[in-house]
Design a protein around this motif. Structure first.
Motif: not given
Length: 125
Positions: A22, A25-26, A28-30, A32-33, A84
């Motif tokens: 988790e 994932r968090e 990698r999402n950040l 990407r943003e 964010r």
């Protein structure tokens, strides 16, 4: 100060309630943003650059990413991080003009204060 200078940020997310998958994932999402913003570079931190006491996951440090941004876009990136990551525990290391500043925040108020401190640091105040 030259406006061609870039600011390097190391962002460490700390959320003990997430497991390694988790957290990954968090992060990698950040990442990407952040890449969608106007940054020079943004990447996960490889294990070869391991700070003392860090955990590695899949060849990268868990919850750690680096971004490089121009002085002109630094404030925009900090604003994004404030929106964010408000309320999350993070550690922010800012490197500019050959100096480093390291701040920690675990609430929206602390993050706002840390962002203001980082802006003053980069501005040379």
């Amino acid at each position: 100060m030259s406006f061609e200078s870039n600011v390097k940020l190391t962002i460490t997310l700390s959320n003990p309630s997430l497991d390694a998958d988790e957290q990954e994932r968090e992060t990698r999402n950040l990442l990407r943003e952040i890449r969608d913003l106007d940054v020079e570079s943004a990447e996960l931190v490889g294990v070869a650059e391991t700070p003392l006491g860090s955990k590695a996951f899949g060849g990268f440090l868990l919850g750690v990413l680096q971004a490089e941004v121009s002085i002109a876009n630094f404030k925009k990136l900090l604003g994004f991080l404030g929106d964010r990551l408000g309320g999350k525990s993070i550690e922010l290391e800012v490197e500019a003009n050959g100096k480093k500043l390291k701040v920690k925040a675990s609430s929206r108020e602390e993050l706002t204060a840390a962002i203001e401190q980082a802006q003053k640091f980069v501005a040379g105040n």
